[in-house]
Write a protein that holds these residues in place. Structure first.
Motif, short mmCIF file in Angstrom:
data_model
loop_
_atom_site.label_atom_id
_atom_site.label_comp_id
_atom_site.label_asym_id
_atom_site.label_seq_id
_atom_site.Cartn_x
_atom_site.Cartn_y
_atom_site.Cartn_z
N SER A 80 33.25 -29.54 -3.49
CA SER A 80 33.74 -30.88 -3.50
C SER A 80 32.61 -31.89 -3.76
CB SER A 80 34.29 -31.26 -2.14
OG SER A 80 35.49 -30.80 -2.18
N SER B 256 36.75 -27.72 1.24
CA SER B 256 35.71 -26.90 0.52
C SER B 256 35.11 -26.03 1.04
CB SER B 256 34.76 -28.33 0.25
OG SER B 256 35.24 -29.63 -0.13
N ILE C 261 30.26 -28.63 -0.32
CA ILE C 261 30.10 -30.00 -0.49
C ILE C 261 28.96 -30.73 -1.02
CG2 ILE C 261 30.56 -32.38 0.55
CD1 ILE C 261 32.37 -31.00 2.72
#
Lengths: 343, 287
Positions: A35, A203, A206
């Motif tokens: 992400s 995720s 990240i």
């Protein structure tokens, strides 16, 4: 040793006077749900568009699976995108939309249809193939966009805030479905969002963006528990910082420190905490916010500054917690939950 | 309470009265002047003329239409007129598309309104001025000849192709404008999505841009087709000896009014058929 799906090197992108991306180095691993998190204008969407090839970088390199693709057009990259507004072709049926990538690759018509139907089944839209995008709901369109991007089995799927337009319930449901789908197909997902909760939920890793730069890259737990900068500490989760003098009085050292609200216990002022590993601070409850499952206490510390503490409503009801407003309390937390963040 | 407020209040409570006050005048105009004259046209097309006195005989007869379809000259002129209208439409589309693509998507956004105004400016000039300008351009030794001379060519001179050229010039803005609007409204995300899914620019044009702009192109073609079909002045000025339906109507009006009416019915029918054909593309909803 797993491969590298995306490698960005010293990536910069300026639009006229504004710098959207100010030097980003990043590696995204094969098969990862990655992400890119940040507020609007932080450069995360521009980085996504640079990976897809819609923009060319002002400086730097983009590598996909070890191959330099910096100058290549979108149609020369093995990457498909799910757009924020879905960008479905309004003059085609759902099936034609999904089969578009296959048609371009000259897949025979019969096979095209089979694969398009299979992709629609994957996103639980069987039987909607003959409709037009305009006849679908927002959530259904989102699934069509997903099926369209997945049907060609790209090496890399980019998702640009795909859940942004959905309502909360549907969003939460789609978060879980997306994650499950990603595990199932095993494709690397790069997911852009401004919603920290969404990023934490889905995720493997990240990247937090701020003003065109990377603030921190790590697993959700690392980002949440060990924020590397005060920006990360305040953007991911509730901002709960002790600074300078207040930090010196409570913790014994200066600088900026982050403590997550749910790590803090709220006790009566008279309570005695004789655990050496715990930090304590006294203060007055300025506000009590009842959230159903939890209650948020905003406490003005005697040492200066304000901390938020989050408590489960295990045995307390709305009336019980409301009585805390204006009272004196003692906050306590384990010292290992105090994270020093550089400014 | 003032009279004005009371009237407004009364009208607010009577929506039907409000609507009828609003629509009476335009409906009368439409019914009497527009539909009325069309009816007169249709009815008089079925009358005849006394060949000795040139008086109109108000008796029902289909002689005019019989003559229209059996006389080779009439048939030729009708087909030629339709051919000219189609040629003008195709030429307009071919020229307008790249032009509109430039004004709508390539030019810098701040220049776009100016470019659109530039395309529309010729519409503010008098029709006759423009046609005579083309007469000068196409005349012997005129601009066209002078420009083509280095290549060993000469201009088309006055005739059918000159008429097609001039009509294309005259009606081009009517084609550019709807296409420009459609291209301008085409979401950039769709072009990105098409490229993202592997389509090269040519493919994106064929599979996304063209199908989405087609209704507007058809809408523009309704203008260019019907305007060309009804024109007779341009042909008179630069068409040489060429005759189109309009010219036949014009030359019959004095001597044989019913025949002129019958001839006038032809473009009306052709345009209605054209509209029906274009309706299938969704053009009428993008007018």
């Amino acid at each position: 040793m797993e491969g590298i799906a995306v490698r960005l090197q010293a990536l910069r992108k300026t639009f006229g006077e504004t710098t959207a991306v100010a030097g980003v180095d990043l590696e995204i691993r094969d098969g990862e749900f990655f992400s890119m998190l940040g507020p609007s204008g932080s450069g995360k969407t521009t980085v996504l568009r640079l990976i897809a090839g819609f923009e060319t970088p002002t400086e730097g390199r983009v590598e996909l699976a070890g191959q330099d693709v910096t100058g290549l057009a979108p149609f020369e990259r093995d990457v498909h995108t799910v757009f924020q507004d879905y960008a479905l072709f309004p003059h085609m049926t759902v099936e034609q939309n999904v089969a578009y990538a296959l048609k371009i690759r000259k897949v025979p018509k019969a096979e095209r249809l089979v694969r398009a139907r299979k992709a629609l089944a994957e996103v639980r839209l069987d039987g909607h193939g003959r409709r037009r995008p305009a006849q679908l709901s927002g959530g259904q369109r989102q699934r069509v966009a997903l099926a369209r991007a997945l049907v060609g089995r790209p090496r890399l799927l980019l998702l640009d805030e795909p859940l942004g337009a959905l309502d909360l319930k549907l969003r939460e449901q789609m978060q879980l479905e997306l994650k499950a789908l990603q595990r199932e197909v095993g494709i690397t997902f790069v997911f852009v969002t401004h919603d920290q909760e969404e990023a934490l939920t889905m995720s493997d890793r990240i990247a937090v963006f701020h003003q065109g730069r990377l603030e921190q890259v790590g697993t959700p737990a690392e980002i949440y528990e060990r924020p590397a900068t005060s920006f990360v500490a305040s953007f991911v989760g509730t901002s709960n910082l002790l600074r300078d003098d207040a930090a010196r009085r409570v913790l014994g050292t200066g600088g900026t420190h982050s403590i997550r609200p749910e790590k803090i216990r709220v006790l009566k002022e008279a309570a005695i905490v004789d655990e050496p590993e715990h930090a304590t601070a006294t203060g007055t409850v300025a506000e009590v916010v009842y959230l159903g499952d939890t209650t948020r206490f905003l406490v003005d510390l005697d040492a200066g500054g304000r901390l938020t503490a989050l408590q489960q409503n295990l045995e307390t009801s709305a009336e019980d917690v409301a009585a805390y407003r204006g009272t004196r309390v003692r906050l306590t937390w384990h010292r290992r939950h105090t994270v020093h963040v550089p400014d | 309470m003032s009279l004005l407020t009371r009237t407004a209040g009364a009208l607010h409570r009577r929506p039907r009265l409000r609507l009828s006050l609003l629509l009476t005048a335009p409906l009368l105009w439409l019914a009497v002047l527009y539909l009325g004259s069309l009816t007169v046209l249709f009815v008089s097309a079925f009358w005849t003329t006394d060949s000795f006195t040139s008086e109109v005989v108000k008796a029902w007869s289909t002689d005019n239409f019989h003559e229209l379809f059996t006389t080779p000259v009439y048939r030729q002129v009708i087909l030629r007129s339709i051919g000219v209208a189609l040629a003008v439409t195709v030429l307009c589309a071919v020229i307008a598309f790249p032009l509109a693509f430039y004004t709508a998507r390539v030019a810098r956004p701040r220049w776009r309104p100016l470019l659109v105004v530039a395309i529309l400016t010729p519409l503010w000039a008098s029709y006759l001025v423009k046609v005579y300008a083309w007469r000068l351009i196409l005349s012997q030794g005129g601009l066209a000849d002078w420009m083509l001379k280095p290549f060993g060519l000469s201009g088309p001179g006055f005739g059918l192709s000159a008429a097609v050229l001039t009509l294309t010039y005259l009606w081009l803005p009517y084609m550019v404008l709807p296409i420009h609007t459609a291209l301008e409204q085409l979401p950039a995300g769709l072009l990105d999505a098409s490229a993202d899914l592997g389509a090269r620019p040519g493919r994106t044009f064929r599979s996304v841009v063209l199908p989405m702009v087609l209704p507007s192109l058809a809408a523009g073609s309704i203008f260019t087709f019907s305007l060309s079909l009804g024109d007779y002045i341009t042909v008179q000025i630069i068409g040489g000896k060429t005759q189109l339906i309009g010219n036949l109507v014009y030359s019959n009006i004095e001597l044989n009014l019913p025949m002129a009416a019958a001839l006038g019915t032809v473009p009306v029918v052709v345009v209605v058929l054209y509209l029906l054909a274009m309706r299938r593309t969704g053009a009428l909803s993008s007018l």
